[in-house]
Design an enzyme around this catalytic site. Structure first.
Site, PDB file in Angstrom:
ATOM      1  N   THR A 284       0.843  -1.214   0.000  1.00 51.38           N
ATOM      2  CA  THR A 284       0.000   0.000   0.000  1.00 51.38           C
ATOM      3  C   THR A 284       0.873   1.257   0.000  1.00 51.38           C
ATOM      4  O   THR A 284       0.502   2.264  -0.603  1.00 51.38           O
ATOM      5  CB  THR A 284      -0.964   0.046   1.207  1.00 51.38           C
TER       6      THR A 284
ATOM      7  N   HIS B 277      -0.074 -16.706  -5.174  1.00 54.53           N
ATOM      8  CA  HIS B 277      -1.245 -16.287  -5.954  1.00 54.53           C
ATOM      9  C   HIS B 277      -0.880 -15.805  -7.354  1.00 54.53           C
ATOM     10  O   HIS B 277      -1.673 -15.149  -8.012  1.00 54.53           O
ATOM     11  CB  HIS B 277      -2.030 -15.206  -5.194  1.00 54.53           C
TER      12      HIS B 277
HETATM   13  P1  NAD Z   1      -5.787  -7.793   2.627  1.00 58.08           P
HETATM   14  O1  NAD Z   1      -6.181  -6.715   1.676  1.00 58.08           O
HETATM   15  O2  NAD Z   1      -6.805  -8.786   3.028  1.00 58.08           O
HETATM   16  O3  NAD Z   1      -5.183  -7.144   3.977  1.00 58.08           O
HETATM   17  C1  NAD Z   1      -4.114  -6.252   4.010  1.00 58.08           C
HETATM   18  C2  NAD Z   1      -3.829  -5.909   5.470  1.00 58.08           C
HETATM   19  O4  NAD Z   1      -2.693  -5.052   5.519  1.00 58.08           O
HETATM   20  C3  NAD Z   1      -4.982  -5.185   6.180  1.00 58.08           C
HETATM   21  O5  NAD Z   1      -5.231  -5.791   7.428  1.00 58.08           O
HETATM   22  C4  NAD Z   1      -4.451  -3.741   6.359  1.00 58.08           C
HETATM   23  O6  NAD Z   1      -4.920  -3.125   7.545  1.00 58.08           O
HETATM   24  C5  NAD Z   1      -2.957  -3.975   6.423  1.00 58.08           C
HETATM   25  N1  NAD Z   1      -2.168  -2.825   5.946  1.00 58.08           N
HETATM   26  C6  NAD Z   1      -2.321  -2.134   4.793  1.00 58.08           C
HETATM   27  N2  NAD Z   1      -1.366  -1.206   4.666  1.00 58.08           N
HETATM   28  C7  NAD Z   1      -0.582  -1.270   5.789  1.00 58.08           C
HETATM   29  C8  NAD Z   1       0.570  -0.574   6.229  1.00 58.08           C
HETATM   30  N3  NAD Z   1       1.136   0.387   5.493  1.00 58.08           N
HETATM   31  N4  NAD Z   1       1.114  -0.910   7.430  1.00 58.08           N
HETATM   32  C9  NAD Z   1       0.548  -1.901   8.195  1.00 58.08           C
HETATM   33  N5  NAD Z   1      -0.533  -2.623   7.795  1.00 58.08           N
HETATM   34  C10 NAD Z   1      -1.087  -2.324   6.614  1.00 58.08           C
HETATM   35  O7  NAD Z   1      -4.514  -8.477   2.026  1.00 58.08           O
HETATM   36  P2  NAD Z   1      -4.187  -9.995   1.896  1.00 58.08           P
HETATM   37  O8  NAD Z   1      -4.425 -10.722   3.171  1.00 58.08           O
HETATM   38  O9  NAD Z   1      -2.847 -10.007   1.274  1.00 58.08           O
HETATM   39  O10 NAD Z   1      -5.297 -10.595   0.885  1.00 58.08           O
HETATM   40  C11 NAD Z   1      -5.680 -10.014  -0.307  1.00 58.08           C
HETATM   41  C12 NAD Z   1      -5.444 -10.947  -1.506  1.00 58.08           C
HETATM   42  O11 NAD Z   1      -5.574 -10.154  -2.668  1.00 58.08           O
HETATM   43  C13 NAD Z   1      -4.035 -11.478  -1.537  1.00 58.08           C
HETATM   44  O12 NAD Z   1      -4.090 -12.841  -1.350  1.00 58.08           O
HETATM   45  C14 NAD Z   1      -3.476 -11.100  -2.902  1.00 58.08           C
HETATM   46  O13 NAD Z   1      -3.464 -12.235  -3.738  1.00 58.08           O
HETATM   47  C15 NAD Z   1      -4.425 -10.133  -3.507  1.00 58.08           C
HETATM   48  N6  NAD Z   1      -3.943  -8.722  -3.603  1.00 58.08           N
HETATM   49  C16 NAD Z   1      -2.663  -8.454  -4.011  1.00 58.08           C
HETATM   50  C17 NAD Z   1      -2.222  -7.138  -4.108  1.00 58.08           C
HETATM   51  C18 NAD Z   1      -0.799  -6.874  -4.541  1.00 58.08           C
HETATM   52  O14 NAD Z   1      -0.228  -7.675  -5.275  1.00 58.08           O
HETATM   53  N7  NAD Z   1      -0.177  -5.778  -4.093  1.00 58.08           N
HETATM   54  C19 NAD Z   1      -3.082  -6.070  -3.817  1.00 58.08           C
HETATM   55  C20 NAD Z   1      -4.413  -6.374  -3.414  1.00 58.08           C
HETATM   56  C21 NAD Z   1      -4.810  -7.704  -3.302  1.00 58.08           C
END
Ligand code: NAD
Ligand code: ZN
Length: 263
Positions: free
Chosen positions: A41, A136
């Protein structure tokens, strides 16, 4: 361009917990890391379930990640390709969190980096591709759902830019999709087995930026604990495994990882 939501404010990190975990990592020799969308993020890629997540703000977006809708509906595929072309991964740069994990590898401590992410940012930050286990998949490649064809996303992007809304496989005419695992689609057995093995072999499991709700990958966390690893969770929101963790740090990943990884 998709508007990039602001990074959710993380609570201030616990300095004593950071210091304790830094010492554990100094003493560890085989750290297995699991990363989720939260590590990216701060690179401008929204997560799914955080406060500003793609699904939190637009529940309909979930359809684009479901294989059943994708296969059944050409309109869903057209929208999915458009969203792939606009994916922030094409321009995103690794942040301090990714770089700290590259440092962990340079220090000789990284056993494996299991990631749920599909953005390729760990490799871009300098982690060896052979150590990154993308459970994934990746948006950087495209695969055919009907034959063995797999190729770089650029090839399909060129066809999309040339006007094809839903380009078929050039080998067999089948349906193409980014080489990512959608909901309803099976994981690649060799990949998830390797992740499970690396969870059993580590002496410290570091779970970062994941709600730990997506299975089977979330099960690497309790598995490592059963095999006597220390468990450290870094995430802004609580996770279902906080009560079995040896330390939970709820600060911003970009601040916490450099501090605990010696970056
Ligand atoms: P999720 O979206 O379910 O959860 C992300 C977690 O990270 C949340 O609890 C949030 O509060 C926390 N978070 C976000 N930014 C933060 C920061 N800067 N500091 C501390 N905490 C922070 O993510 P997930 O469990 O990885 O599941 C989502 C699925 O979607 C994954 O399995 C993935 O395959 C896919 N996905 C991938 C991407 C990517 O490649 N960047 C992005 C979105 C979703
Ligand atoms: Zn094909």
């Amino acid at each position: 361009m998709i508007p990039v939501p602001a990074v959710p404010p993380a609570p201030p990190a616990d300095a004593a917990a950071i210091e304790r975990v830094r010492r554990w990592i100094d003493a560890a020799s085989k750290v297995t890391v699991l990363t989720g969308a939260g590590i990216s993020t701060e690179s401008g890629i929204p997560d799914f379930r955080g406060p500003q997540g793609v699904w939190t703000t637009n529940p309909k977006a979930e359809k684009l990640s479901d294989i059943r809708y994708y296969v059944a509906d050409p309109e869903v595929r057209r929208l999915a390709w458009q969203s792939r072309l606009a994916h922030p991964a094409w321009t995103a740069q690794p942040n301090r969190g990714h770089r700290a994990l590259a440092t962990l590898e340079t220090r000789g401590k990284l056993h494996a980096l299991i990631t749920q992410n599909i953005d390729g940012l760990h490799q871009k930050a300098g982690n060896t591709p052979g150590r990154v286990i993308e459970v994934h998949g990746t948006v950087l490649f495209v695969a055919c759902l009907d034959c063995d064809w797999r190729g770089p996303m650029e090839r399909v992007a060129a066809r999309l830019h040339a006007g094809e809304a839903d380009p078929p496989c050039s080998e067999c005419g089948g349906i193409l999709k980014s080489d990512t695992i959608s909901f309803g689609q099976s994981l690649k057995p060799g990949v998830i087995e390797r992740a499970m093995r690396c969870a059993q072999e580590c002496d410290l499991m570091l779970a970062v930026g994941s709600t730990l709700q997506v299975y089977p990958v979330a099960s690497v966390v309790p598995l490592s604990k059963r095999f006597d690893a220390k468990l450290v969770i870094v995430n802004a929101q609580p996770t279902p495994f906080d009560d079995i963790a040896d330390a939970v740090i709820a600060g911003s990943i970009g601040e916490v990882l450099p501090a605990i990884c010696g970056a």
